[in-house]
Design an enzyme around this catalytic site. Structure first.
Site, short mmCIF file in Angstrom:
data_model
loop_
_atom_site.label_atom_id
_atom_site.label_comp_id
_atom_site.label_asym_id
_atom_site.label_seq_id
_atom_site.Cartn_x
_atom_site.Cartn_y
_atom_site.Cartn_z
N TYR A 11 0.83 -1.22 0.00
CA TYR A 11 0.00 0.00 0.00
C TYR A 11 0.87 1.27 0.00
N LYS A 84 2.19 -6.70 9.03
CA LYS A 84 1.70 -5.53 9.78
C LYS A 84 0.38 -5.71 10.52
N SER A 124 6.39 3.15 13.15
CA SER A 124 4.96 3.35 13.36
C SER A 124 4.72 4.10 14.67
N ALA A 125 3.62 4.84 14.71
CA ALA A 125 3.21 5.51 15.94
C ALA A 125 2.89 4.50 17.04
N TYR A 148 3.77 -7.14 16.80
CA TYR A 148 4.01 -6.29 15.63
C TYR A 148 4.72 -5.00 16.05
N LYS A 152 8.76 -3.22 15.43
CA LYS A 152 9.14 -1.86 14.99
C LYS A 152 10.11 -1.23 16.01
N TYR A 176 4.88 6.49 11.12
CA TYR A 176 3.62 6.85 10.47
C TYR A 176 2.49 6.83 11.48
N ARG A 291 -12.36 -1.77 21.47
CA ARG A 291 -11.48 -2.83 20.98
C ARG A 291 -10.29 -2.93 21.92
N PRO A 292 -9.99 -4.16 22.42
CA PRO A 292 -8.86 -4.29 23.36
C PRO A 292 -7.58 -3.71 22.75
N GLY A 293 -6.82 -2.99 23.57
CA GLY A 293 -5.54 -2.45 23.09
C GLY A 293 -5.65 -1.06 22.48
N ASP A 294 -6.90 -0.58 22.25
CA ASP A 294 -7.07 0.76 21.66
C ASP A 294 -6.90 1.85 22.72
P1 NAD Z 1 1.68 -3.71 3.03
O1 NAD Z 1 1.43 -5.04 3.65
O2 NAD Z 1 0.69 -3.23 2.01
O3 NAD Z 1 3.15 -3.66 2.39
C1 NAD Z 1 4.21 -4.41 2.89
C2 NAD Z 1 4.84 -5.14 1.72
O4 NAD Z 1 5.93 -5.92 2.20
C3 NAD Z 1 3.86 -6.09 1.03
O5 NAD Z 1 3.89 -5.85 -0.35
C4 NAD Z 1 4.40 -7.47 1.38
O6 NAD Z 1 4.13 -8.40 0.35
C5 NAD Z 1 5.88 -7.17 1.55
N1 NAD Z 1 6.61 -8.12 2.40
C6 NAD Z 1 6.30 -8.54 3.66
N2 NAD Z 1 7.22 -9.41 4.09
C7 NAD Z 1 8.16 -9.55 3.11
C8 NAD Z 1 9.35 -10.30 2.97
N3 NAD Z 1 9.77 -11.13 3.90
N4 NAD Z 1 10.05 -10.16 1.82
C9 NAD Z 1 9.63 -9.34 0.84
N5 NAD Z 1 8.51 -8.62 0.90
C10 NAD Z 1 7.77 -8.71 2.03
O7 NAD Z 1 1.80 -2.65 4.20
P2 NAD Z 1 1.85 -1.08 4.15
O8 NAD Z 1 0.61 -0.56 4.77
O9 NAD Z 1 2.25 -0.61 2.80
O10 NAD Z 1 3.03 -0.81 5.18
C11 NAD Z 1 4.37 -0.67 4.77
C12 NAD Z 1 5.26 -0.58 5.99
O11 NAD Z 1 4.81 0.49 6.81
C13 NAD Z 1 5.20 -1.84 6.87
O12 NAD Z 1 6.49 -2.07 7.38
C14 NAD Z 1 4.25 -1.44 7.97
O13 NAD Z 1 4.50 -2.16 9.16
C15 NAD Z 1 4.55 0.04 8.13
N6 NAD Z 1 3.43 0.80 8.68
C16 NAD Z 1 2.19 0.73 8.11
C17 NAD Z 1 1.13 1.45 8.66
C18 NAD Z 1 -0.25 1.35 8.09
O14 NAD Z 1 -1.21 1.71 8.78
N7 NAD Z 1 -0.44 0.92 6.84
C19 NAD Z 1 1.35 2.26 9.78
C20 NAD Z 1 2.63 2.33 10.33
C21 NAD Z 1 3.67 1.58 9.77
C1 WQD Z 2 -8.73 3.74 13.96
C2 WQD Z 2 -9.91 4.09 14.88
C3 WQD Z 2 -10.62 2.23 16.22
C4 WQD Z 2 -12.05 -0.23 12.90
C5 WQD Z 2 -3.54 0.66 13.48
C6 WQD Z 2 -2.39 -0.08 14.13
C7 WQD Z 2 -1.17 0.79 14.16
C8 WQD Z 2 -0.84 1.35 12.77
C9 WQD Z 2 -2.04 1.97 12.12
C10 WQD Z 2 0.80 -0.04 11.72
C11 WQD Z 2 -9.77 3.50 16.29
C12 WQD Z 2 -11.72 2.64 15.25
C13 WQD Z 2 -11.52 0.78 13.66
C14 WQD Z 2 -13.45 -0.49 12.98
C15 WQD Z 2 -13.66 1.32 14.58
N1 WQD Z 2 -0.40 0.32 11.88
N2 WQD Z 2 -12.30 1.53 14.48
N3 WQD Z 2 -14.18 0.29 13.82
O1 WQD Z 2 -5.81 1.12 15.64
O2 WQD Z 2 -5.26 3.56 15.24
O3 WQD Z 2 -3.83 1.83 14.25
O4 WQD Z 2 -3.16 1.07 12.17
O5 WQD Z 2 1.77 0.32 12.29
O6 WQD Z 2 -0.14 0.01 14.66
O7 WQD Z 2 -2.77 -0.46 15.44
O8 WQD Z 2 -6.09 2.19 13.33
O9 WQD Z 2 -7.79 2.09 11.56
O10 WQD Z 2 -7.61 0.15 13.19
O11 WQD Z 2 -8.51 2.33 13.99
O12 WQD Z 2 -14.37 1.98 15.30
O13 WQD Z 2 -14.00 -1.42 12.35
O14 WQD Z 2 -11.10 3.50 14.33
O15 WQD Z 2 -11.16 1.84 17.45
O16 WQD Z 2 -10.34 4.43 17.18
P1 WQD Z 2 -5.29 2.17 14.75
P2 WQD Z 2 -7.50 1.61 12.94
#
Ligand code: NAD
Ligand code: WQD
Length: 338
Positions: A11, A84, A124-125, A148, A152, A176, A291-294
């Site tokens: 993504y 993730k 990640s945040a 997870y 990070k 992020y 949701r637990p953990g929120d």
């Molecule tokens: P995503 O799953 O869409 O992209 C991750 C990509 O890594 C995927 O294309 C997957 O196929 C690839 N991948 C995973 N393991 C692999 C491996 N061993 N070898 C090669 N490729 C591999 O996720 P995203 O949302 O694009 O997130 C990208 C990065 O940002 C991740 O590290 C994620 O943890 C971090 N991140 C995402 C978010 C979010 O909310 N989307 C928030 C904070 C941090």
């Molecule tokens: C956002 C808000 C939920 C779904 C997650 C990961 C975090 C990071 C980003 C990778 C919250 C509420 C959600 C639903 C809802 N990823 N919600 N109904 O939890 O802030 O962060 O993604 O690093 O590590 O934990 O994002 O989009 O799941 O939730 O009410 O069906 O929406 O409770 O308040 P979150 P989220």
């Protein structure tokens, strides 16, 4: 010279590569497509009219990864590859530690060997844990609540140690907040497997009729309307932040953690209302238990990104809702239909 993008078919990676190609940077991608499809990279090329090189390679496969370093003169790495899903990481901690941490160590070892010392890492945040108050600044104490998040935090620590051992490294850890939205072309976007865990893909799937209604997790948080508040950031703004980070590391040695968010919090109800208004779509919802953990509130202090990177997020919540909906409407099944 090229930038190596791990996890580039995902993504955030796919949106970032659009920005890199548009800035005339050569891109080499490795992805094992465990959570993505190669079609995303075809679409990136269609959007930009530019070619990139991509390898179906697992970052855990050291030999194949080394071949990529042999084949290309890599000047910097943007490291997105990782698993993730928070809930899955609780059930499968070893898979998460192996994939994310071992995979990263293999990558960092090869970078060292090939003298590639410039890195932008996707953190990640989530590393701010549950008890720090928002706005969250980068120097707060870190803690995590699931495997997870711990991957990070650990990778950040590993990179701090790498820098302390060798101060020629140039590293940015991007923390992020909540990336949502899609490229304005509607050609690329978030394509989650199965039932979405995150709010926006759930909302768009309710909008398209794939799911009946949204469950709003909790209405008794200490927030203006009782629902959870997050710092949603448009994925294109986030992608541009990577370009700024890349420019920054070419000029600065050191290691810096930098938040990428808008600095504004929006509640779940605000997201629903903005989405409905922007797209003229109704999103039925019910209130569910927390949701637990929120946590109630999580948003960024973004002054460091502005100061060091000269970057600020420009797109509004309305833009995020409109663009997420365009992608969902154009491709209701994500990339699978191609
Ligand atoms: P995503 O799953 O869409 O992209 C991750 C990509 O890594 C995927 O294309 C997957 O196929 C690839 N991948 C995973 N393991 C692999 C491996 N061993 N070898 C090669 N490729 C591999 O996720 P995203 O949302 O694009 O997130 C990208 C990065 O940002 C991740 O590290 C994620 O943890 C971090 N991140 C995402 C978010 C979010 O909310 N989307 C928030 C904070 C941090
Ligand atoms: C956002 C808000 C939920 C779904 C997650 C990961 C975090 C990071 C980003 C990778 C919250 C509420 C959600 C639903 C809802 N990823 N919600 N109904 O939890 O802030 O962060 O993604 O690093 O590590 O934990 O994002 O989009 O799941 O939730 O009410 O069906 O929406 O409770 O308040 P979150 P989220």
């Amino acid at each position: 010279m090229a930038v190596l993008v791990t996890g580039g078919a995902g993504y955030i990676g796919s949106h970032t590569i659009v920005e890199l190609l548009e800035a005339s940077i050569d891109v080499v991608v490795v992805d094992n497509y465990i959570n993505s499809k190669p079609e995303a990279l075809n679409r990136v090329q269609a959007i930009t009219g530019k070619d990139l090189t991509f390898y179906e390679v697992d970052i855990l496969d050291e030999k194949s990864m080394e071949q990529v370093f042999e084949n290309h003169e890599i000047e910097a790495v943007i490291h997105f590859a990782g698993l993730k899903a928070v809930g899955e990481s609780v059930a499968l901690p070893l898979s998460y530690y192996h994939n994310n941490i071992t995979g990263s160590i293999i990558l960092f070892k090869l970078m060292n060997k090939y003298n590639v010392k410039r890195l932008v890492f996707s953190s990640s945040a989530t590393v701010y844990g549950l008890s720090n108050p928002s706005p969250l600044t980068e120097n707060l104490p870190l803690s995590t609540t699931n495997p997870y998040g711990t991957t990070k935090w650990m990778i950040e620590k590993i990179l701090q140690d790498i820098y302390h051992a060798d101060s020629t490294w140039q590293i940015v850890l991007l923390r992020y907040f909540n990336p949502i939205g899609a490229h304005e072309s509607g050609l690329i976007g978030e394509d989650p497997n199965g039932i979405p865990n995150n709010l926006m893909p759930y909302v768009t799937q309710v909008g398209i009729g794939k799911r009946k209604q949204l469950g709003v997790f909790g209405k008794d948080y200490d927030t203006p309307d009782g629902t959870g508040v997050r710092d949603y950031i448009h994925v294109v703004d986030l992608a541009k932040g990577h370009l700024s980070a890349l420019t920054y590391i070419t000029k600065h040695k050191g290691i810096e953690a930098i938040n990428l968010g808008t600095g504004n919090g929006h509640s779940v109800l605000e997201v629903i209302k903005t989405f409905e208004k922007a797209n003229n779509v109704t999103i039925p919802y019910t209130f569910e238990k927390r949701r637990p953990g929120d946590i109630g509130t999580c948003y960024a202090d973004v002054s460091k990104a502005k100061k060091l990177l000269g970057w600020v997020a420009k797109r509004s919540l309305e833009d995020m809702c409109r663009d997420a909906w365009r992608w969902q409407s154009m491709y209701p099944e994500g990339y699978v239909n191609d």
